[in-house]
Write a protein that holds these residues in place. Structure first.
Motif, PDB file in Angstrom:
ATOM      1  N   THR A 152       0.860  -1.186   0.000  1.00 56.87           N
ATOM      2  CA  THR A 152       0.000   0.000   0.000  1.00 56.87           C
ATOM      3  C   THR A 152       0.899   1.240   0.000  1.00 56.87           C
ATOM      4  OG1 THR A 152      -0.190  -0.106   2.387  1.00 56.87           O
ATOM      5  CG2 THR A 152      -1.982  -1.066   1.159  1.00 56.87           C
ATOM      6  N   GLY A 153       0.387   2.307  -0.584  1.00 64.20           N
ATOM      7  CA  GLY A 153       1.177   3.536  -0.665  1.00 64.20           C
ATOM      8  C   GLY A 153       1.374   3.924  -2.104  1.00 64.20           C
ATOM      9  N   SER A 154       2.499   4.580  -2.365  1.00 67.21           N
ATOM     10  CA  SER A 154       2.753   5.054  -3.723  1.00 67.21           C
ATOM     11  C   SER A 154       4.106   4.544  -4.173  1.00 67.21           C
ATOM     12  CB  SER A 154       2.745   6.582  -3.744  1.00 67.21           C
ATOM     13  OG  SER A 154       3.762   7.069  -2.899  1.00 67.21           O
ATOM     14  N   TYR A 155       4.215   4.282  -5.450  1.00 68.86           N
ATOM     15  CA  TYR A 155       5.502   3.792  -5.927  1.00 68.86           C
ATOM     16  C   TYR A 155       5.650   3.921  -7.429  1.00 68.86           C
ATOM     17  CZ  TYR A 155       2.286  -0.183  -6.115  1.00 68.86           C
ATOM     18  OH  TYR A 155       1.178  -0.961  -6.303  1.00 68.86           O
ATOM     19  N   ALA A 156       6.905   4.175  -7.823  1.00 69.39           N
ATOM     20  CA  ALA A 156       7.344   3.915  -9.194  1.00 69.39           C
ATOM     21  C   ALA A 156       8.613   3.093  -8.985  1.00 69.39           C
ATOM     22  CB  ALA A 156       7.652   5.208  -9.916  1.00 69.39           C
ATOM     23  N   PHE A 157       8.657   1.923  -9.576  1.00 65.21           N
ATOM     24  CA  PHE A 157       9.812   1.030  -9.417  1.00 65.21           C
ATOM     25  C   PHE A 157      10.495   0.799 -10.756  1.00 65.21           C
ATOM     26  CE2 PHE A 157       7.159  -0.946  -5.928  1.00 65.21           C
ATOM     27  CZ  PHE A 157       7.997  -0.611  -4.884  1.00 65.21           C
ATOM     28  N   ASN A 158      11.810   0.713 -10.740  1.00 63.28           N
ATOM     29  CA  ASN A 158      12.601   0.112 -11.831  1.00 63.28           C
ATOM     30  C   ASN A 158      13.295  -1.080 -11.211  1.00 63.28           C
ATOM     31  OD1 ASN A 158      13.847   2.777 -14.036  1.00 63.28           O
ATOM     32  ND2 ASN A 158      11.788   2.245 -13.401  1.00 63.28           N
ATOM     33  N   ILE A 159      13.191  -2.226 -11.864  1.00 67.23           N
ATOM     34  CA  ILE A 159      13.647  -3.465 -11.225  1.00 67.23           C
ATOM     35  C   ILE A 159      14.540  -4.259 -12.177  1.00 67.23           C
ATOM     36  CG2 ILE A 159      12.839  -5.652 -10.189  1.00 67.23           C
ATOM     37  CD1 ILE A 159      10.034  -4.105  -9.967  1.00 67.23           C
ATOM     38  N   ILE A 160      15.639  -4.774 -11.644  1.00 68.01           N
ATOM     39  CA  ILE A 160      16.433  -5.758 -12.400  1.00 68.01           C
ATOM     40  C   ILE A 160      16.361  -7.078 -11.641  1.00 68.01           C
ATOM     41  CG2 ILE A 160      18.742  -6.437 -13.180  1.00 68.01           C
ATOM     42  CD1 ILE A 160      19.395  -3.514 -13.640  1.00 68.01           C
ATOM     43  N   ASN A 161      16.078  -8.146 -12.375  1.00 59.50           N
ATOM     44  CA  ASN A 161      16.043  -9.489 -11.797  1.00 59.50           C
ATOM     45  C   ASN A 161      17.276 -10.234 -12.326  1.00 59.50           C
ATOM     46  OD1 ASN A 161      15.588 -12.291 -11.546  1.00 59.50           O
ATOM     47  ND2 ASN A 161      13.351 -11.999 -11.546  1.00 59.50           N
ATOM     48  N   ASP A 162      18.072 -10.838 -11.447  1.00 61.21           N
ATOM     49  CA  ASP A 162      19.313 -11.527 -11.856  1.00 61.21           C
ATOM     50  C   ASP A 162      19.081 -12.508 -13.015  1.00 61.21           C
ATOM     51  OD1 ASP A 162      20.449 -10.194  -9.835  1.00 61.21           O
ATOM     52  OD2 ASP A 162      20.985 -11.955  -8.621  1.00 61.21           O
ATOM     53  N   ASP A 163      17.880 -13.103 -13.051  1.00 61.94           N
ATOM     54  CA  ASP A 163      17.608 -14.113 -14.084  1.00 61.94           C
ATOM     55  C   ASP A 163      17.304 -13.491 -15.453  1.00 61.94           C
ATOM     56  OD1 ASP A 163      17.969 -16.072 -12.249  1.00 61.94           O
ATOM     57  OD2 ASP A 163      15.829 -16.373 -11.831  1.00 61.94           O
ATOM     58  N   TYR A 164      17.113 -12.172 -15.499  1.00 57.91           N
ATOM     59  CA  TYR A 164      16.813 -11.483 -16.772  1.00 57.91           C
ATOM     60  C   TYR A 164      17.769 -10.299 -16.930  1.00 57.91           C
ATOM     61  CZ  TYR A 164      12.366 -13.967 -16.216  1.00 57.91           C
ATOM     62  OH  TYR A 164      11.400 -14.912 -16.032  1.00 57.91           O
ATOM     63  N   PRO A 165      19.056 -10.573 -17.176  1.00 57.58           N
ATOM     64  CA  PRO A 165      20.044  -9.481 -17.107  1.00 57.58           C
ATOM     65  C   PRO A 165      19.947  -8.468 -18.245  1.00 57.58           C
ATOM     66  CG  PRO A 165      21.085 -11.565 -17.699  1.00 57.58           C
ATOM     67  CD  PRO A 165      19.663 -11.888 -17.423  1.00 57.58           C
ATOM     68  N   ASP A 166      19.076  -8.721 -19.213  1.00 60.17           N
ATOM     69  CA  ASP A 166      18.934  -7.733 -20.290  1.00 60.17           C
ATOM     70  C   ASP A 166      17.592  -6.991 -20.220  1.00 60.17           C
ATOM     71  OD1 ASP A 166      17.303  -9.841 -20.853  1.00 60.17           O
ATOM     72  OD2 ASP A 166      17.852  -9.991 -22.984  1.00 60.17           O
ATOM     73  N   ILE A 168      14.644  -4.570 -17.918  1.00 67.93           N
ATOM     74  CA  ILE A 168      14.199  -3.813 -16.740  1.00 67.93           C
ATOM     75  C   ILE A 168      12.681  -3.952 -16.652  1.00 67.93           C
ATOM     76  CG2 ILE A 168      13.999  -1.540 -15.648  1.00 67.93           C
ATOM     77  CD1 ILE A 168      16.566  -0.722 -17.021  1.00 67.93           C
ATOM     78  N   PHE A 169      12.205  -4.279 -15.460  1.00 66.85           N
ATOM     79  CA  PHE A 169      10.768  -4.320 -15.210  1.00 66.85           C
ATOM     80  C   PHE A 169      10.410  -3.041 -14.446  1.00 66.85           C
ATOM     81  CE2 PHE A 169      12.416  -8.596 -15.359  1.00 66.85           C
ATOM     82  CZ  PHE A 169      11.553  -9.232 -16.243  1.00 66.85           C
ATOM     83  N   ALA A 170       9.239  -2.513 -14.734  1.00 68.04           N
ATOM     84  CA  ALA A 170       8.855  -1.280 -14.043  1.00 68.04           C
ATOM     85  C   ALA A 170       7.363  -1.273 -13.795  1.00 68.04           C
ATOM     86  CB  ALA A 170       9.240  -0.066 -14.886  1.00 68.04           C
ATOM     87  N   MET A 171       6.965  -0.578 -12.748  1.00 76.38           N
ATOM     88  CA  MET A 171       5.527  -0.380 -12.502  1.00 76.38           C
ATOM     89  C   MET A 171       5.328   0.876 -11.675  1.00 76.38           C
ATOM     90  SD  MET A 171       4.486  -3.262  -9.780  1.00 76.38           S
ATOM     91  CE  MET A 171       5.168  -3.417  -8.151  1.00 76.38           C
ATOM     92  N   ARG A 172       4.112   1.370 -11.671  1.00 75.38           N
ATOM     93  CA  ARG A 172       3.844   2.592 -10.913  1.00 75.38           C
ATOM     94  C   ARG A 172       2.450   2.608 -10.295  1.00 75.38           C
ATOM     95  NH1 ARG A 172       1.789   8.115 -13.356  1.00 75.38           N
ATOM     96  NH2 ARG A 172       0.394   7.824 -11.624  1.00 75.38           N
ATOM     97  N   LYS A 173       2.376   3.319  -9.174  1.00 79.02           N
ATOM     98  CA  LYS A 173       1.073   3.694  -8.607  1.00 79.02           C
ATOM     99  C   LYS A 173       1.267   5.037  -7.874  1.00 79.02           C
ATOM    100  CE  LYS A 173      -2.271   2.731  -5.120  1.00 79.02           C
ATOM    101  NZ  LYS A 173      -1.848   3.095  -3.782  1.00 79.02           N
ATOM    102  N   ASP A 174       0.591   6.062  -8.331  1.00 81.97           N
ATOM    103  CA  ASP A 174       0.604   7.396  -7.711  1.00 81.97           C
ATOM    104  C   ASP A 174       1.979   8.044  -7.618  1.00 81.97           C
ATOM    105  OD1 ASP A 174      -2.110   7.290  -7.459  1.00 81.97           O
ATOM    106  OD2 ASP A 174      -2.094   6.622  -5.379  1.00 81.97           O
ATOM    107  N   SER A 175       2.957   7.563  -8.361  1.00 81.49           N
ATOM    108  CA  SER A 175       4.240   8.257  -8.510  1.00 81.49           C
ATOM    109  C   SER A 175       4.549   8.231  -9.997  1.00 81.49           C
ATOM    110  CB  SER A 175       5.364   7.543  -7.759  1.00 81.49           C
ATOM    111  OG  SER A 175       5.228   7.742  -6.393  1.00 81.49           O
ATOM    112  N   PRO A 176       5.042   9.342 -10.545  1.00 85.40           N
ATOM    113  CA  PRO A 176       5.143   9.406 -12.004  1.00 85.40           C
ATOM    114  C   PRO A 176       6.238   8.518 -12.584  1.00 85.40           C
ATOM    115  CG  PRO A 176       6.056  11.376 -10.992  1.00 85.40           C
ATOM    116  CD  PRO A 176       5.465  10.576  -9.883  1.00 85.40           C
ATOM    117  N   LEU A 177       5.988   8.013 -13.778  1.00 77.83           N
ATOM    118  CA  LEU A 177       6.992   7.223 -14.502  1.00 77.83           C
ATOM    119  C   LEU A 177       6.651   7.273 -15.991  1.00 77.83           C
ATOM    120  CD1 LEU A 177       9.471   5.465 -13.865  1.00 77.83           C
ATOM    121  CD2 LEU A 177       7.980   3.477 -13.816  1.00 77.83           C
ATOM    122  N   ILE A 178       7.665   7.584 -16.784  1.00 74.79           N
ATOM    123  CA  ILE A 178       7.457   7.589 -18.229  1.00 74.79           C
ATOM    124  C   ILE A 178       8.471   6.668 -18.890  1.00 74.79           C
ATOM    125  CG2 ILE A 178       6.494   9.929 -18.335  1.00 74.79           C
ATOM    126  CD1 ILE A 178       9.253  10.868 -19.358  1.00 74.79           C
TER     127      ILE A 178
END
Ligand code: F6R
Length: 588
Positions: A152-166, A168-178
């Protein structure tokens, strides 16, 4: 509040990421960090303080094609290296803008699962949540949608997962991301300036969108794990639009842009001597103006104009208070939200409250595609262009002009307001150039306390002047309704005090002047910004032109901005990035 950049593409990814990140420093500068993949391994660098401290640690010759980065305005956990982003748990490395409100409860559960935490941040907990979900399902889109249900809350994330080194996963809720779309390269960022060295094509993410980004692939998913398509926008303008253009600071450049902005607003919102603003106020019985900081002080001028021209009772409330007071949401009420960034969390929350109560909302916003602009029922853009300096100047003036047009539209004063507005750009240019603000500032910059005084509309200007001064020069300053001073606060005044008086309203200037004489009698040093000729009580006077009662206040804004700028400059302050502040306040 915090800036993030994620990039996939060129072998020189580090320079591309850092170029983007530096343009977001206005969003927070307590610490910064970067994570990138080198030979299949995620490497993390972090430093306390401004981004230049991180840059000193980066070897730009290192080859990598993917990375995520962050500049922090701390909320949970002190501003130090450990709490700086990126954070890593298991296979997940991420950067975050926003606040995870239930992180303490989640942390307890994760500690029971065997996770250990190095930092005090909510962000490291989010990394652990995603990692624990990934252990159960290897589909990152499903994992992120599950995470949404837990956070719960607000977030914009950029994520790297070791298993997918090429990827970036990203998601947002109530924080800007383009998402910036390039040629064989793509970039994620909190704001447009960070993508312009790569592309002017961008997608604005909506709440709960998920992005899977590689150099040659961009996929978007919704909360039901379905692939969706997104509209591609083109940013009109270039990097020059947001560079300093030879000025020492963005703040000075932005003040100098003000005459052009007034012209632009008039070109857009007037036609053949009439106001053509895309909203009419006159069918509403009352108006609530809701905003934060300078935007709320612009709102105070808006109240003055709406009540003067349209006789509609208008209230102005700080957005952080609006949700916690009793509001009378009637069908014939209009709620106006004012925001430069369009992302201010309290203002956004007030907008949602008004909408939930079935009241019509109008957003007066500078940044296109921002959350407030998109969620309000109606929007008028202030068209001030990107404002980089943390202290607002041109966007504040643009807000006031739009409010003036809105209030004057359809009123019997429409013609005269428009006539006066036409000459305003030239007079502002003269006001900026004809004065040696540095010289005047010299007599104030060593003061520890400065009061701003005014009556009526001048008091609202005093509020803005005082905020501008204190936020960038760190001089303690307060604004007072001039007549109130003697009801207590005058006891503070002595010969060490500075007073800046705003006297533009000739109807009550004699009253203000007698208050100023009371202050002068107590040996305070007075600088007066005025269009009247009686200045015997002042140590220094900055004269403004006399256009009309309605327009004169807009002229007084200019010296106040330039005084704050020059005083802060004499004090060697970091003018564009004052301590403890950030441009876009996306936390409540
Ligand atoms: C002061 C300043 C702030 C903002 C306030 C609202 O110079 O810039 O007081 O006015 O944080 O921000 P926006 O307008 O983005 O909602």
């Amino acid at each position: 509040m915090c800036g993030i950049v994620g990039y996939v593409g060129d072998k020189k990814a580090l320079i591309k990421i850092m170029t983007g990140l530096k343009s977001l420093e206005y969003r927070g500068y307590d610490s910064s960090g970067i994570a990138y993949v080198k030979d299949g391994i995620v490497k993390i660098l972090k430093e306390e303080g401004p981004i230049r401290n991180l840059e000193e640690k980066i070897n730009y010759n290192e080859i990598t094609t993917i990375g995520i980065s962050h500049t922090r305005w701390s909320t949970h956990g002190a501003a130090n290296k450990i709490n700086a982003h990126p954070h890593r748990q298991g296979k997940i490395t991420l950067v975050h803008n926003g606040i995870i409100e239930n992180y303490e409860q989640l942390k307890r559960e994760l500690l029971n699962q065997g996770y250990c935490f190095q930092s005090n941040t909510d962000t490291e907990v989010a990394a652990a949540v995603i990692d624990s979900l990934y252990k159960k399902s290897q589909d990152m889109v499903l994992v992120l949608n599950e995470a949404v249900k837990m956070l719960t809350g607000s977030y914009a994330f950029n994520i790297i997962n070791d298993d997918y080194p090429d990827t970036i996963f990203a998601m947002r809720k109530d924080s800007p991301l383009i998402v910036g779309i390039g040629q064989k390269e793509n970039i994620l960022a909190s704001d447009i300036p960070a993508i312009l060295h790569i592309t002017n094509k961008y997608v604005v993410l909506d709440n709960y969108d998920i992005v899977v980004m590689q150099s040659n692939k961009l996929e978007y998913y919704n909360a039901d794990n379905q692939k969706i398509s997104k509209q591609i926008n083109i940013f009109v303008g270039d990097i020059e639009t947001i560079s300093k253009n030879g000025y020492d600071h963005y703040m000075l450049k932005e003040i100098n842009e003000e005459p052009e902005i007034v012209k632009r607003i008039l070109t857009l919102y007037t036609d053949e001597g009439r106001i053509k603003i895309p909203f009419k106020l006159n069918k509403y019985a009352s108006v609530d103006i809701v905003a934060c900081g300078s935007a709320s002080f612009a709102g105070q001028l808006g109240k003055f104009y709406i009540e003067k021209f349209l006789n509609i009772p208008t209230s102005v409330t700080f957005a952080s208070e609006y949700r916690y007071q009793k509001n009378f949401f009637r069908k014939d009420k209009l709620v106006i939200l004012i925001s430069q960034s369009g992302e201010t969390a309290d203002t956004l929350a007030a907008l949602k409250l008004a909408k939930d109560n079935g009241v019509t909302t109008l957003a007066i916003v500078n940044r296109k595609d921002s959350s407030i602009a998109r969620e309000a029922d109606n929007v008028i853009y202030t068209e001030a262009g990107i404002e980089v300096s943390v202290a607002t100047t041109k966007a504040y003036l643009a807000q006031v002009i739009v409010l003036l047009l809105l209030a004057a539209s359809g009123s019997k004063e429409e013609g005269s307001v428009l006539n006066d507005l036409k000459i305003l750009p030239n007079i502002i240019t003269k006001q900026i150039n004809d004065y040696d603000y540095k010289k005047v500032s010299k007599f104030l910059y060593k003061k520890e306390n400065i009061f701003y005084l005014g009556r009526g509309i001048d008091y609202f200007l005093a509020m803005e002047g005082s905020l501008k001064l204190k936020e960038i020069s760190y001089i303690h300053s307060e604004a007072f309704a001039a007549g109130e001073l003697k009801h207590g606060s005058i006891s503070l005044i002595d010969e060490n005090f500075g007073v800046i008086a705003v006297v533009t309203d000739k109807n009550i200037s004699h009253k203000t002047i007698s208050n100023l004489k009371e202050v002068a009698a107590r040996s305070a040093k007075i600088l007066t910004i005025t269009n009247i000729n009686d200045d015997s009580f002042s140590n220094y006077v900055i004269k403004i032109d006399d256009i009309s009662d309605v327009l004169n206040p807009l002229l007084a804004i200019i010296p106040m901005q330039l005084l704050a700028y020059n005083i802060a400059k004499l004090k060697n302050c970091d003018i564009d990035k004052p301590r403890n502040l950030a441009k876009s306040v996306t936390v409540e």
